[in-house]
Design an enzyme around this catalytic site. Structure first.
Site, short mmCIF file in Angstrom:
data_model
loop_
_atom_site.label_atom_id
_atom_site.label_comp_id
_atom_site.label_asym_id
_atom_site.label_seq_id
_atom_site.Cartn_x
_atom_site.Cartn_y
_atom_site.Cartn_z
N SER A 1 0.83 -1.19 0.00
CA SER A 1 0.00 0.00 0.00
C SER A 1 0.88 1.26 0.00
CB SER A 1 -0.95 -0.04 1.21
OG SER A 1 -1.93 0.96 1.13
N ASP B 1 0.40 -4.23 -3.99
CA ASP B 1 -0.72 -3.30 -4.13
C ASP B 1 -0.30 -1.88 -3.75
OD1 ASP B 1 -3.15 -3.71 -5.32
OD2 ASP B 1 -4.28 -3.86 -3.45
N HIS C 1 -7.45 -5.51 -0.99
CA HIS C 1 -6.22 -4.78 -0.67
C HIS C 1 -5.59 -5.24 0.65
CE1 HIS C 1 -3.49 -1.36 -0.86
NE2 HIS C 1 -3.86 -0.98 0.35
#
Length: 293
Positions: free
Chosen positions: A143, A170, A246
């Site tokens: 992230s 991600d 996610h």
């Protein structure tokens, strides 16, 4: 002292646990260690609190620096990091911050400081029979940690050690194209990243979908894995785990108020009954393939 351990079985299947038994060790930073009535700090304490995951058995092992996602704890990735370590890696996961705003500049500085500390301080924290191979050093992040990993890899001159592989799990560069967090990483120029190392981008198929009307998607289009991969030069690889969200590589139980409230507030679309262990094993397998153990 080790906080927990996990036993691994002998296997050559990278989707399964590896042959090494793993141990997790929490280490305080130079700014937080040595409260009253505690043991002395290590000779060279790290600049940030660390979670170190390593094999228990003797050997020389490559290193992976892993960066947590936005407002998450490094401990939320314990199961994933144990899987990687069970195949013969030492994983260093700094806690970059507890509270953060839109500017991620300090996170880049923390990664540089932690990386530069490895050569002088890590061996003090490892058992004598566990040796780090500093010439095989990978950098990964999830992230916002993925964004930070790319930013740190692009600043080659800042670190005394050389990264040999970069993995973005991600990665997210902000809220939307034109609303990137400072400093932005994406340039929207294809193959513009000047990286002299192998690169891999792992994306989630559901991270770009909005579920909660009060919050944006976790990994919005325009600033997510697709855009990061477009700017990578070869050698670069790209995987999308299409039926997962996610946050699905996190531990089954993210403890504490932050773990519960954060996961519930931003949870994106997920497949009902999806097995998160499969996602973690897949990420671990992909890591090992690019790190070249």
């Amino acid at each position: 002292m080790p906080s927990s351990s996990a036993t691994a079985t002998v296997t050559t299947n990278v989707f399964e646990a590896g042959k090494y038994t793993t141990v997790l060790q929490k280490v305080e930073s130079r700014t937080t260690c040595c409260p009253a009535n505690t043991s002395p700090p290590p000779p060279v304490p790290p600049p940030k609190p660390l979670l170190i995951v390593m094999p228990c058995e003797a050997g020389e092992f490559p290193l992976l620096v892993f960066l947590h996602g936005y407002l998450l704890y490094n401990s939320f990735y314990s199961q994933l990091l144990q899987h990687i370590a069970s195949h013969g890696f030492i994983v260093i996961a700094p806690q970059l911050y507890l509270v953060a705003g839109q500017d991620s500049s300090d996170e880049n500085k923390s990664v540089t400081a932690t990386t530069n500390w490895l050569s002088e301080g890590l061996h003090h924290l490892l058992p004598p029979h566990v040796k780090p191979n500093l010439s095989k050093l990978g950098l990964a992040g999830h992230s916002r940690g993925g964004k930070t990993a790319f930013a740190s890899a692009l600043e080659k001159a800042a670190t005394t050690l050389k990264f040999s592989a970069l993995i973005g799990v991600d990665p997210v560069d902000g809220m939307d194209k034109g609303k990137q967090t400072t400093p932005p990483v994406l340039t929207y120029v294809p193959h513009s990243f000047d990286l002299d190392m192998a690169v891999m981008v792992i994306g989630s198929g559901l991270g770009e979908l909005k579920k909660n009307p009060l919050f944006p998607p976790c990994a919005p289009n325009g600033v997510n894995h697709k855009d990061f991969f477009k700017e990578c030069k070869g050698p670069a690889s790209y995987f999308v785990v299409k039926d997962y969200g996610h946050l699905d590589m996190l531990d089954d139980d993210t403890e504490g108020i932050r773990g519960k409230s954060y996961i519930l507030s931003v949870q994106e679309w997920e497949v009902q009954g999806a097995d998160e262990e499969i996602y973690r094993r897949s990420c671990g397998c992909i890591y090992e393939s690019i790190l070249g153990r």
